[in-house]
Motif scaffolding. Structure first.
Motif, PDB file in Angstrom:
ATOM      1  N   PHE A  58       0.801  -1.218   0.000  1.00 49.23           N
ATOM      2  CA  PHE A  58       0.000   0.000   0.000  1.00 49.23           C
ATOM      3  C   PHE A  58       0.837   1.273   0.000  1.00 49.23           C
ATOM      4  CE2 PHE A  58      -2.860  -3.237   1.723  1.00 49.23           C
ATOM      5  CZ  PHE A  58      -4.008  -2.994   0.983  1.00 49.23           C
ATOM      6  N   ASP A  59       2.149   1.134   0.068  1.00 51.34           N
ATOM      7  CA  ASP A  59       3.026   2.308   0.071  1.00 51.34           C
ATOM      8  C   ASP A  59       3.701   2.529  -1.277  1.00 51.34           C
ATOM      9  OD1 ASP A  59       3.291   3.255   3.111  1.00 51.34           O
ATOM     10  OD2 ASP A  59       3.138   1.074   3.068  1.00 51.34           O
ATOM     11  N   HIS A  60       3.313   1.731  -2.261  1.00 51.96           N
ATOM     12  CA  HIS A  60       3.847   1.877  -3.622  1.00 51.96           C
ATOM     13  C   HIS A  60       2.874   2.716  -4.445  1.00 51.96           C
ATOM     14  CE1 HIS A  60       5.277   0.867  -7.648  1.00 51.96           C
ATOM     15  NE2 HIS A  60       6.383   0.386  -7.080  1.00 51.96           N
ATOM     16  N   PRO A  61       3.377   3.565  -5.329  1.00 50.50           N
ATOM     17  CA  PRO A  61       2.494   4.387  -6.170  1.00 50.50           C
ATOM     18  C   PRO A  61       1.453   3.586  -6.941  1.00 50.50           C
ATOM     19  CG  PRO A  61       4.744   5.170  -6.352  1.00 50.50           C
ATOM     20  CD  PRO A  61       4.805   3.907  -5.538  1.00 50.50           C
ATOM     21  N   ASN A  62       1.767   2.333  -7.284  1.00 50.31           N
ATOM     22  CA  ASN A  62       0.820   1.510  -8.047  1.00 50.31           C
ATOM     23  C   ASN A  62      -0.451   1.174  -7.261  1.00 50.31           C
ATOM     24  OD1 ASN A  62       2.512   1.475 -10.233  1.00 50.31           O
ATOM     25  ND2 ASN A  62       3.388  -0.536  -9.796  1.00 50.31           N
ATOM     26  N   SER A  63      -0.430   1.397  -5.936  1.00 56.89           N
ATOM     27  CA  SER A  63      -1.596   1.078  -5.122  1.00 56.89           C
ATOM     28  C   SER A  63      -2.650   2.184  -5.154  1.00 56.89           C
ATOM     29  CB  SER A  63      -1.169   0.823  -3.666  1.00 56.89           C
ATOM     30  OG  SER A  63      -0.700   2.023  -3.063  1.00 56.89           O
ATOM     31  N   ILE A  64      -2.291   3.338  -5.712  1.00 53.37           N
ATOM     32  CA  ILE A  64      -3.180   4.505  -5.708  1.00 53.37           C
ATOM     33  C   ILE A  64      -3.854   4.682  -7.060  1.00 53.37           C
ATOM     34  CG2 ILE A  64      -3.348   6.990  -5.288  1.00 53.37           C
ATOM     35  CD1 ILE A  64      -2.491   5.399  -2.844  1.00 53.37           C
ATOM     36  N   ASP A  65      -5.151   4.980  -7.033  1.00 53.33           N
ATOM     37  CA  ASP A  65      -5.909   5.271  -8.250  1.00 53.33           C
ATOM     38  C   ASP A  65      -5.709   6.750  -8.600  1.00 53.33           C
ATOM     39  OD1 ASP A  65      -7.681   5.478 -10.331  1.00 53.33           O
ATOM     40  OD2 ASP A  65      -9.360   4.518  -9.287  1.00 53.33           O
ATOM     41  N   PHE A  66      -4.510   7.075  -9.094  1.00 44.12           N
ATOM     42  CA  PHE A  66      -4.189   8.455  -9.421  1.00 44.12           C
ATOM     43  C   PHE A  66      -5.095   9.008 -10.523  1.00 44.12           C
ATOM     44  CE2 PHE A  66       0.066   7.382  -7.591  1.00 44.12           C
ATOM     45  CZ  PHE A  66       0.104   8.393  -6.643  1.00 44.12           C
ATOM     46  N   GLU A  67      -5.489   8.156 -11.445  1.00 42.76           N
ATOM     47  CA  GLU A  67      -6.341   8.597 -12.543  1.00 42.76           C
ATOM     48  C   GLU A  67      -7.654   9.184 -12.018  1.00 42.76           C
ATOM     49  OE1 GLU A  67      -8.412   6.800 -16.624  1.00 42.76           O
ATOM     50  OE2 GLU A  67      -6.982   5.589 -15.476  1.00 42.76           O
ATOM     51  N   LEU A  68      -8.275   8.485 -11.054  1.00 44.18           N
ATOM     52  CA  LEU A  68      -9.526   8.980 -10.483  1.00 44.18           C
ATOM     53  C   LEU A  68      -9.289  10.244  -9.658  1.00 44.18           C
ATOM     54  CD1 LEU A  68     -12.550   8.565 -10.009  1.00 44.18           C
ATOM     55  CD2 LEU A  68     -11.961   7.152  -8.012  1.00 44.18           C
ATOM     56  N   LEU A  69      -8.217  10.284  -8.897  1.00 44.88           N
ATOM     57  CA  LEU A  69      -7.909  11.459  -8.085  1.00 44.88           C
ATOM     58  C   LEU A  69      -7.699  12.691  -8.963  1.00 44.88           C
ATOM     59  CD1 LEU A  69      -7.252  12.871  -5.450  1.00 44.88           C
ATOM     60  CD2 LEU A  69      -4.943  11.893  -5.543  1.00 44.88           C
ATOM     61  N   ILE A  70      -6.956  12.541 -10.031  1.00 40.39           N
ATOM     62  CA  ILE A  70      -6.718  13.661 -10.955  1.00 40.39           C
ATOM     63  C   ILE A  70      -8.020  14.094 -11.616  1.00 40.39           C
ATOM     64  CG2 ILE A  70      -5.602  14.271 -13.150  1.00 40.39           C
ATOM     65  CD1 ILE A  70      -3.242  12.446 -12.216  1.00 40.39           C
ATOM     66  N   GLU A  71      -8.826  13.125 -12.002  1.00 41.67           N
ATOM     67  CA  GLU A  71     -10.137  13.429 -12.607  1.00 41.67           C
ATOM     68  C   GLU A  71     -10.997  14.251 -11.651  1.00 41.67           C
ATOM     69  OE1 GLU A  71     -14.164  10.886 -13.389  1.00 41.67           O
ATOM     70  OE2 GLU A  71     -12.300   9.981 -14.125  1.00 41.67           O
ATOM     71  N   HIS A  72     -11.002  13.875 -10.378  1.00 41.59           N
ATOM     72  CA  HIS A  72     -11.798  14.584  -9.382  1.00 41.59           C
ATOM     73  C   HIS A  72     -11.275  15.994  -9.133  1.00 41.59           C
ATOM     74  CE1 HIS A  72     -13.881  10.878  -7.371  1.00 41.59           C
ATOM     75  NE2 HIS A  72     -14.258  11.097  -8.607  1.00 41.59           N
ATOM     76  N   LEU A  73      -9.962  16.159  -9.095  1.00 36.74           N
ATOM     77  CA  LEU A  73      -9.388  17.491  -8.870  1.00 36.74           C
ATOM     78  C   LEU A  73      -9.700  18.427 -10.030  1.00 36.74           C
ATOM     79  CD1 LEU A  73      -5.910  16.648  -7.298  1.00 36.74           C
ATOM     80  CD2 LEU A  73      -7.959  17.511  -6.155  1.00 36.74           C
ATOM     81  N   ASN A  74      -9.612  17.911 -11.235  1.00 34.97           N
ATOM     82  CA  ASN A  74      -9.938  18.739 -12.402  1.00 34.97           C
ATOM     83  C   ASN A  74     -11.415  19.118 -12.409  1.00 34.97           C
ATOM     84  OD1 ASN A  74      -7.425  19.085 -13.760  1.00 34.97           O
ATOM     85  ND2 ASN A  74      -7.510  16.963 -14.467  1.00 34.97           N
ATOM     86  N   ALA A  75     -12.275  18.201 -11.990  1.00 32.49           N
ATOM     87  CA  ALA A  75     -13.710  18.494 -11.929  1.00 32.49           C
ATOM     88  C   ALA A  75     -13.989  19.580 -10.890  1.00 32.49           C
ATOM     89  CB  ALA A  75     -14.486  17.224 -11.592  1.00 32.49           C
ATOM     90  N   LEU A  76     -13.349  19.471  -9.728  1.00 33.03           N
ATOM     91  CA  LEU A  76     -13.534  20.476  -8.679  1.00 33.03           C
ATOM     92  C   LEU A  76     -13.043  21.843  -9.138  1.00 33.03           C
ATOM     93  CD1 LEU A  76     -12.414  18.286  -5.648  1.00 33.03           C
ATOM     94  CD2 LEU A  76     -14.719  19.217  -5.991  1.00 33.03           C
TER      95      LEU A  76
END
Length: 204
Positions: A58-76
């Protein structure tokens, strides 16, 4: 709505990132500033047997859904509300529930890996790295995982030595160079936090 200010708060586990973020938030009126925790964006492991989930790094970047996080930040930033995921840390899966998040003038994103990916890093108007002594961070990690996430001491110890510490050295500590501000001692450093708040007041 005026331009949204995106702030990234990174640092090792137990460094005080959440405390720093919340200390900034509490200065502003309700709805002016919102917090997004990176840990809520862990990839869903529902299709993986529970025993295997426990072995996930869980401490590796591959464990994070960065695509969804970026999508949400752009929407906000575009003034749109988002359905933020909720993660079940005991079962290691994404909950069926969601949290609705509305646009705000200030959005703070905190997590160990928020500076690890360039596309996400480039979205931030201000990048803060919380730098705290390793021993203090370890003690905080043990206390949090046992009291809040239902872990045993042995499981925390195994995870820390197996992935947390190595991943910090490989993926977290090096991102300190991207920070605009480095805060030693985390939430205890009231002077640094007050300087950041003053800067945000001027920007608003």
């Amino acid at each position: 709505m005026s331009k949204t200010i995106l702030i990234g708060v990174a640092g090792g586990t137990g460094s005080g990132k959440t405390t720093v973020a919340r200390n900034i938030l509490e200065v502003f009126n309700r709805g002016e500033a919102e917090l997004i925790e990176q840990d809520l964006y862990y990839k869903d492991l529902k299709s993986v047997p529970f025993e295997k989930r426990l072995e996930n790094n869980f401490d590796h970047p591959n464990s994070i859904d960065f695509e969804l996080l970026i999508e949400h930040l752009n929407a906000l930033k575009d003034g749109k509300e988002v359905n933020m995921p909720i993660y079940d840390f005991k079962k290691h899966i994404r909950s069926e529930d969601i949290k609705k998040l509305y646009p705000a003038k200030i959005i703070i994103v905190e997590g160990i890996l928020v500076f690890a990916q360039k596309e996400l890093r480039d979205l931030f108007d201000m990048k803060i790295f919380v730098d705290t002594d390793d021993d203090v961070r370890l003690l905080r990690r043990i206390e949090r995982d046992i009291n809040e996430r239902g872990r045993t001491f042995e499981s925390v110890k195994k995870q820390y030595l197996g992935t947390v510490k190595p991943m910090y050295l490989e993926f977290v500590e090096p991102t300190k160079r991207y920070a605009d501000v480095i805060i030693p001692r985390g939430g205890e450093n009231k002077v640094a936090i007050n300087m950041i708040v003053a800067k945000l007041m001027r920007l608003l």
